[in-house]
Write an enzyme that holds these catalytic residues in place. Structure first.
Site, short mmCIF file in Angstrom:
data_model
loop_
_atom_site.label_atom_id
_atom_site.label_comp_id
_atom_site.label_asym_id
_atom_site.label_seq_id
_atom_site.Cartn_x
_atom_site.Cartn_y
_atom_site.Cartn_z
N THR A 1 0.80 -1.22 0.00
CA THR A 1 0.00 0.00 0.00
C THR A 1 0.84 1.27 0.00
OG1 THR A 1 -0.26 -0.51 2.37
CG2 THR A 1 -2.15 -0.90 0.93
N GLU A 2 2.14 1.14 0.10
CA GLU A 2 3.10 2.24 -0.08
C GLU A 2 4.43 1.65 -0.50
OE1 GLU A 2 4.17 4.64 3.21
OE2 GLU A 2 2.17 5.42 3.59
N SER A 3 4.99 2.17 -1.58
CA SER A 3 6.40 1.92 -1.87
C SER A 3 6.87 2.96 -2.87
CB SER A 3 6.63 0.51 -2.44
OG SER A 3 8.01 0.16 -2.34
#
Length: 386
Positions: free
Chosen positions: A322-324
């Site tokens: 969900t974040e990178s």
């Protein structure tokens, strides 16, 4: 990135519609990423010969001091992972045997930047970033931390039309309504209820926006909280209670899709109880903070973390990142060097390796944040000029 002080005082909560949450940064994440590389284990890669990869010490502590990490050796480009699936949102949370490969960004950004606003147009072909990824994260705050207006949000969203899904973190600043009004008709949203002591209020806000400007079919997932365990804001069992409360309230409002609580990959590995609660595992992971990974290896590194989370959950839960991303400015950390060119290379590597299961972090630079350690916190904006 972690929004700290999740259970805020009444005075902070009352100000939530007027300003960005404080200390939205990676503070606690830095101290733990390198603890993922402590000993060797063996995984099977697509049925081929087993490959040794680094794994976590069983007694590792989430907020321990940084440990000296060794380089991982897995050829992770072929690691078999599963993407999240939902009967309610087949087009966005798709079942897959492994992350899809796709074309990635190939050009650099060259326009000069201005810190008057957190968003800026780079002149880059946005489709080169959006191709092959699940979506991108977005926050609606001015450089001062004040809420962006509906027209400012619309201007931002006009630059993000090629991204299939927009991930939001909260319901403050009228962001759910503003994004629903501004997004392209074929875009979906991943919504968040940030304040876990205001779950019903968050559901009410979401329901109002959905009924006024879209439908529940536009919502791929709702997250209850962000990095609660990693930030020492809740225990795994408390997270389970928050998810249950959110799921019940959302079902009553008419939503029957996936409900999760986003945390870091390391928090899930260290606390596999978290696997019991979310409909799939939604985790944040940034190769920069590993300090032993160069930007060009971000995709391989990310696949290894997906494998670790999947294994921690005994293969019972699909994994979505969900974040990178990669910072474009700040201090060199080990072999991790912030720059616009390295950000482009990291996005390309992530997209090629596991883009279909990844939300890129983030749309625009977050000038409203503190610099944070290593001076990178403001500079993750993929479409910003610096």
């Amino acid at each position: 990135m972690r929004l700290s002080n999740l259970i805020a005082s009444a005075s902070l909560l009352s100000a939530a519609t007027l300003a960005a949450p404080a200390n939205h940064e990676h503070k606690d994440k830095r101290a733990v990423v390198t603890t993922t590389v402590q000993k060797q284990t063996t995984i099977i890669v697509n049925g081929a010969a087993s490959t040794p990869v680094a794994a976590l010490e069983e007694n590792a502590v989430v907020n321990s001091a940084p440990a000296a990490a060794t380089s991982t050796t897995s050829s992770a480009a072929s690691v078999a992972t599963a993407a999240a699936s939902s009967s309610e949102n087949n087009s966005q949370v798709s079942a897959a045997a492994s992350p899809a490969s796709s074309s990635a960004a190939t050009s650099t950004q060259s326009s000069s930047s201005s810190q008057a606003s957190s968003s800026s147009s780079s002149g880059e072909d946005v489709s080169s970033f959006a191709s092959g990824v699940r979506g991108i994260t977005y926050t609606p705050y001015e450089s001062s931390g004040a809420c962006k207006s509906a027209s400012e949000v619309a201007s931002d969203l006009a630059q993000l039309t090629d991204f299939p899904v927009i991930r939001l973190y909260g319901t403050d600043c009228n962001q759910v309504e503003n994004v629903f009004k501004a997004k392209a008709s074929n875009q979906k949203v991943f919504l968040g209820i940030y304040y876990v002591d205001q779950i019903q209020d968050g559901v009410n806000t979401i329901k109002s926006a959905v009924e006024s400007y879209g439908s529940w079919d536009d919502v791929t997932t709702v997250s209850i909280g962000n990095e609660l365990v990693n930030g020492n804001q809740a225990t795994p069992s408390q997270v389970g209670q928050y998810i249950d409360s959110g799921r019940s309230a959302l079902k009553a409002a008419g939503y029957t899709g996936p409900v999760v609580s986003v945390d870091t990959f390391i928090a899930v590995i260290n606390n596999p109880e978290l696997c019991d609660y979310s409909d799939y595992m939604a985790v944040n992971a940034h190769a920069y903070f590993d300090k032993n990974t160069v930007a060009q290896d971000s995709g391989k590194w990310l696949l290894e973390q997906i494998q670790r989370v999947w294994t921690a959950c005994d293969g019972k839960k699909n994994v979505v990142i969900t974040e990178s991303g990669w910072p474009s400015k700040g201090e060199t950390y080990g072999v991790a060097v912030p720059s616009k060119e390295n950000q482009k290379d990291a996005v390309s590597a992530i997209t090629s390796s596991c883009g279909a299961d990844t939300f890129l972090f983030t749309a625009f630079n977050d000038y409203w944040k503190a610099d944070g350690a290593y001076g990178v916190e403001k500079y993750w904006g993929i479409l910003s000029n610096e």
